[in-house]
Design an enzyme around this catalytic site. Structure first.
Site, short mmCIF file in Angstrom:
data_model
loop_
_atom_site.label_atom_id
_atom_site.label_comp_id
_atom_site.label_asym_id
_atom_site.label_seq_id
_atom_site.Cartn_x
_atom_site.Cartn_y
_atom_site.Cartn_z
N ASN B 94 -4.07 11.91 2.65
CA ASN B 94 -4.25 11.20 1.67
C ASN B 94 -3.22 11.01 0.79
O ASN B 94 -2.62 10.32 0.33
CB ASN B 94 -5.44 12.13 0.30
CG ASN B 94 -4.25 11.97 -1.14
OD1 ASN B 94 -4.51 10.80 -1.46
ND2 ASN B 94 -4.24 13.28 -1.42
N TYR B 160 6.40 0.54 -0.24
CA TYR B 160 5.43 1.02 -0.56
C TYR B 160 3.89 0.17 -0.36
O TYR B 160 3.52 1.20 0.71
CB TYR B 160 4.63 1.11 -1.74
CG TYR B 160 3.86 2.10 -2.65
CD1 TYR B 160 3.54 3.47 -2.21
CD2 TYR B 160 2.33 1.34 -2.99
CE1 TYR B 160 2.52 4.42 -1.84
CE2 TYR B 160 1.71 1.83 -3.54
CZ TYR B 160 1.29 3.32 -3.30
OH TYR B 160 0.06 3.96 -3.27
#
Lengths: 78, 251
Positions: B94, B160
């Site tokens: 995560n 990203y």
């Protein structure tokens, strides 16, 4: 259990082979020693000898004999 | 009493301190999982939070600390996890960092920094832990927290979005390579979620929400519910998938 016995037993367990076949065993030389089998072998060796192998050594681990040589880097004398 | 979907399972969660990772940790603990909670820095606040959460749900939570930009530190942290002789049934990658800048305004080094945390760190962690997962009797579940930015082409998301796209591809490759040994790998692609990583300005956010089907921002718990499902045996026949949790963005 000495290291050679432990090393052999890991191979026999992971690949279901007999001890007499170990000396000549090579990566992809038998169906069981494919890429997934290779990772299982490494995991068993890491667990058995309490080491963590570098990725380069995992790649270099091309045979039963080569493995004995590589384990010396981790202070495991087979 | 509600059913505990992860009873008897052990999970590793990176980025467990806050946001989506913290919500996943809560959800997993509530459902009976023992957890290695990975975070960057050791703080009293985090230690207390983990101890209280463990006591609240009657599970074991072991904090583990390592820096995701440093391979040696990752290896050390993962070795600490492996030193506990328990099966690892679930891995949730995560932890991540975000970056919002136009392509021409994103230096290569910045993109490398984002890839380091958002792609190479989960790559290395999974590479090491999956060796152990392969030996589980009942398989394992790897869950990568990607992003809709890794699927859609959003302006300002060169670094990203590319890192998350790489993570999506890695998820599928892992699913392909480890499926025969019972290891499942799936990705979750959250959309706009109410966390500290939200980088939209108010106007942009309003526009996006207006275009979305549910017209609202998601909560970390929405992602955690999906992670719980993928971690559980209820998802035993699901692998190689990317599940959008985005309230219907861009449909």
């Amino acid at each position: 259990m000495n290291n050679l016995k432990k090393y052999n037993e890991i191979f026999m367990k992971v690949f279901s082979v007999e001890e007499k076949a170990l000396e000549e065993l090579e990566y992809q030389g038998i169906d069981e020693w494919d890429s997934v089998g290779h990772m299982e072998l490494i995991a068993e060796l890491e667990d058995g000898f309490d080491i963590m192998m570098d990725t380069d050594d995992i790649i270099d681990f091309s045979s039963y004999k080569k493995g004995i040589e590589l384990l010396k880097k981790y202070e495991v004398e087979v | 009493m509600s059913r505990k979907f992860l009873k008897g399972k052990n999970a590793v969660i990176t980025g467990a301190r806050q946001g989506i990772g913290r919500a996943i940790l809560e959800k997993f603990a509530e459902n009976g999982a023992d957890i290695w909670a990975c975070s960057h820095n050791k703080t009293e606040e985090f230690e207390t939070d983990m101890a209280e959460t463990a006591a609240k749900y009657g599970v074991e939570i072991i904090p583990v600390y390592f820096d995701l930009t440093n391979d040696k530190e990752i290896q050390k942290g993962v070795k600490e996890i492996l030193s506990v002789k328990k099966e690892i049934n679930v891995l949730v990658n995560n932890a991540g960092i975000t970056c919002r800048a136009l392509f021409q305004m994103t230096p290569v080094q910045k993109a490398r920094d984002v890839f380091e945390v958002d792609f190479f760190a989960p790559y290395l962690i999974t590479q090491i832990l999956s060796k152990k997962m392969l030996r589980n009797k009942n398989g394992a579940s790897i869950i990568n927290i990607a992003s809709t930015a890794g699927i859609d082409a959003n302006s300002g998301r060169a670094a990203y979005g590319s890192a998350k796209a790489a993570l999506v591809c890695l998820t599928r490759v892992i699913a392909e390579e480890l499926g025969s040994k019972g290891v499942r790998a799936n990705a979750i692609a959250p959309g706009i979620v109410n966390t500290g990583m939200l980088t939209y300005d108010e106007k942009m956010l309003d526009e996006l929400l207006e275009e979305s089907l549910l017209k609202k921002i998601g909560e970390p718990e929405d992602v955690a519910d999906t992670a719980l499902f993928l971690a559980s045996d209820r998802a035993a026949f699901i692998t190689g998938q990317v599940i959008r949790v985005d309230g219907g963005l861009l449909l």
